[in-house]
Design a protein around this motif. Sequence first.
Motif, PDB file in Angstrom:
ATOM      1  N   PHE A 169     -19.100  -3.221  22.156  1.00 44.74           N
ATOM      2  CA  PHE A 169     -19.272  -4.317  23.111  1.00 44.74           C
ATOM      3  C   PHE A 169     -18.445  -5.538  22.717  1.00 44.74           C
ATOM      4  O   PHE A 169     -17.808  -6.163  23.564  1.00 44.74           O
ATOM      5  CB  PHE A 169     -20.743  -4.703  23.255  1.00 44.74           C
ATOM      6  CG  PHE A 169     -21.538  -3.757  24.121  1.00 44.74           C
ATOM      7  CD1 PHE A 169     -21.164  -3.503  25.420  1.00 44.74           C
ATOM      8  CD2 PHE A 169     -22.658  -3.121  23.620  1.00 44.74           C
ATOM      9  CE1 PHE A 169     -21.885  -2.629  26.223  1.00 44.74           C
ATOM     10  CE2 PHE A 169     -23.394  -2.254  24.411  1.00 44.74           C
ATOM     11  CZ  PHE A 169     -23.009  -2.006  25.715  1.00 44.74           C
ATOM     12  N   ALA A 170     -18.427  -5.872  21.444  1.00 42.09           N
ATOM     13  CA  ALA A 170     -17.654  -7.030  20.980  1.00 42.09           C
ATOM     14  C   ALA A 170     -16.156  -6.809  21.181  1.00 42.09           C
ATOM     15  O   ALA A 170     -15.442  -7.714  21.620  1.00 42.09           O
ATOM     16  CB  ALA A 170     -17.962  -7.313  19.511  1.00 42.09           C
ATOM     17  N   LEU A 171     -15.686  -5.615  20.884  1.00 37.76           N
ATOM     18  CA  LEU A 171     -14.271  -5.306  21.032  1.00 37.76           C
ATOM     19  C   LEU A 171     -13.872  -5.306  22.508  1.00 37.76           C
ATOM     20  O   LEU A 171     -12.834  -5.867  22.882  1.00 37.76           O
ATOM     21  CB  LEU A 171     -13.950  -3.962  20.378  1.00 37.76           C
ATOM     22  CG  LEU A 171     -12.497  -3.563  20.244  1.00 37.76           C
ATOM     23  CD1 LEU A 171     -11.665  -4.651  19.580  1.00 37.76           C
ATOM     24  CD2 LEU A 171     -12.390  -2.268  19.456  1.00 37.76           C
ATOM     25  N   ALA A 172     -14.688  -4.705  23.347  1.00 41.48           N
ATOM     26  CA  ALA A 172     -14.408  -4.684  24.786  1.00 41.48           C
ATOM     27  C   ALA A 172     -14.388  -6.103  25.354  1.00 41.48           C
ATOM     28  O   ALA A 172     -13.518  -6.443  26.161  1.00 41.48           O
ATOM     29  CB  ALA A 172     -15.443  -3.831  25.514  1.00 41.48           C
ATOM     30  N   GLU A 173     -15.318  -6.927  24.913  1.00 46.29           N
ATOM     31  CA  GLU A 173     -15.357  -8.313  25.368  1.00 46.29           C
ATOM     32  C   GLU A 173     -14.106  -9.067  24.921  1.00 46.29           C
ATOM     33  O   GLU A 173     -13.523  -9.836  25.693  1.00 46.29           O
ATOM     34  CB  GLU A 173     -16.609  -9.008  24.825  1.00 46.29           C
ATOM     35  CG  GLU A 173     -16.805 -10.407  25.344  1.00 46.29           C
ATOM     36  CD  GLU A 173     -18.101 -11.021  24.828  1.00 46.29           C
ATOM     37  OE1 GLU A 173     -18.061 -12.191  24.411  1.00 46.29           O
ATOM     38  OE2 GLU A 173     -19.130 -10.333  24.843  1.00 46.29           O
ATOM     39  N   GLY A 174     -13.684  -8.849  23.696  1.00 42.69           N
ATOM     40  CA  GLY A 174     -12.477  -9.499  23.187  1.00 42.69           C
ATOM     41  C   GLY A 174     -11.228  -9.067  23.941  1.00 42.69           C
ATOM     42  O   GLY A 174     -10.381  -9.896  24.277  1.00 42.69           O
ATOM     43  N   ILE A 175     -11.122  -7.785  24.228  1.00 42.71           N
ATOM     44  CA  ILE A 175      -9.954  -7.263  24.937  1.00 42.71           C
ATOM     45  C   ILE A 175      -9.910  -7.821  26.357  1.00 42.71           C
ATOM     46  O   ILE A 175      -8.874  -8.321  26.804  1.00 42.71           O
ATOM     47  CB  ILE A 175      -9.964  -5.719  24.961  1.00 42.71           C
ATOM     48  CG1 ILE A 175      -9.730  -5.165  23.556  1.00 42.71           C
ATOM     49  CG2 ILE A 175      -8.918  -5.178  25.939  1.00 42.71           C
ATOM     50  CD1 ILE A 175     -10.006  -3.679  23.425  1.00 42.71           C
ATOM     51  N   THR A 176     -11.014  -7.754  27.073  1.00 40.18           N
ATOM     52  CA  THR A 176     -11.021  -8.233  28.452  1.00 40.18           C
ATOM     53  C   THR A 176     -10.824  -9.748  28.515  1.00 40.18           C
ATOM     54  O   THR A 176     -10.141 -10.243  29.407  1.00 40.18           O
ATOM     55  CB  THR A 176     -12.310  -7.835  29.190  1.00 40.18           C
ATOM     56  OG1 THR A 176     -13.442  -8.315  28.465  1.00 40.18           O
ATOM     57  CG2 THR A 176     -12.393  -6.328  29.373  1.00 40.18           C
TER      58      THR A 176
END
Length: 78
Positions: free
Chosen positions: A55-62
């Motif tokens: 979730f943290a990585l997806a949030e950072g990417i988006t």
Amino acid sequence: MKKQELIHLHGLLAEVRKHHQARTGTAVEYEGYESLGVRPTSIHKSKTDHKEAVFALAEGITGEMRRAESETVPAAAD
């Protein structure tokens, strides 16, 4: 989702991050993700740890993609 599936997704997102950084030529910091200390290769970490990292990585990417897009798309004139 099983732990193995989360680890696989985690690895895919890490590759997306790497690809995005190579494409844009910028090293993007993902403080929320980095602070977790969970990597796709951290198979000893719990399922919950990997889920939080995904979730943290997806949030950072988006978030980075939104920021990059807002810089390249001119604002609409009133």
